[in-house]
Design a protein around this motif. Sequence first.
Motif, mmCIF file in Angstrom:
data_model
loop_
_atom_site.group_PDB
_atom_site.id
_atom_site.type_symbol
_atom_site.label_atom_id
_atom_site.label_comp_id
_atom_site.label_asym_id
_atom_site.label_seq_id
_atom_site.Cartn_x
_atom_site.Cartn_y
_atom_site.Cartn_z
ATOM 1 N N MET A 1 0.811 -1.197 0.000
ATOM 2 C CA MET A 1 0.000 0.000 0.000
ATOM 3 C C MET A 1 0.860 1.270 0.000
ATOM 4 N N TRP A 3 3.690 1.749 -1.545
ATOM 5 C CA TRP A 3 4.173 2.056 -2.896
ATOM 6 C C TRP A 3 3.074 2.703 -3.726
ATOM 7 N N ILE A 4 1.849 2.229 -3.576
ATOM 8 C CA ILE A 4 0.728 2.844 -4.297
ATOM 9 C C ILE A 4 0.547 4.283 -3.836
ATOM 10 N N SER A 5 0.638 4.489 -2.534
ATOM 11 C CA SER A 5 0.533 5.843 -1.982
ATOM 12 C C SER A 5 1.636 6.745 -2.524
ATOM 13 N N VAL A 7 3.195 6.475 -5.452
ATOM 14 C CA VAL A 7 2.897 6.782 -6.858
ATOM 15 C C VAL A 7 1.779 7.827 -6.938
ATOM 16 N N VAL A 8 0.765 7.692 -6.089
ATOM 17 C CA VAL A 8 -0.315 8.680 -6.063
ATOM 18 C C VAL A 8 0.236 10.047 -5.667
ATOM 19 N N SER A 49 3.273 7.274 2.865
ATOM 20 C CA SER A 49 4.172 6.235 2.355
ATOM 21 C C SER A 49 5.472 6.189 3.143
#
Length: 104
Positions: A1, A3-5, A7-8, A49
């Motif tokens: 999660m 890493w997704i944060s 990128v966002v 993140s």
Amino acid sequence: MAWISLVVAGLFEMAGVAMMNQYSHDRRWRSLLLLIVAFAASFYFLSYSMQTLPMGTSYAIWTGIGASGGAIIGMLFYDESNDWKRILFIAVILSSAVGLKLSS
């Protein structure tokens, strides 16, 4: 999660840079509001993140996404130069971010 944060956060950084350019051209309150919201969201997701990921890795990837994304947005929407050397160095930035992901 995390890493997704991250990128966002980078995507919001790109939006903030685009709104900064837009605000410098039109000086409208809407552009300024979107600039503030985009950077606030970017910092929020970056801080989220960084609770899991190392600071150096997070910051390097965040700035890499923002810098390369800002350059790409400039080429696509603001008639900035799309010389092959510029595209090559954007690819180097993005591959460095991927390398940091793979090594951590």
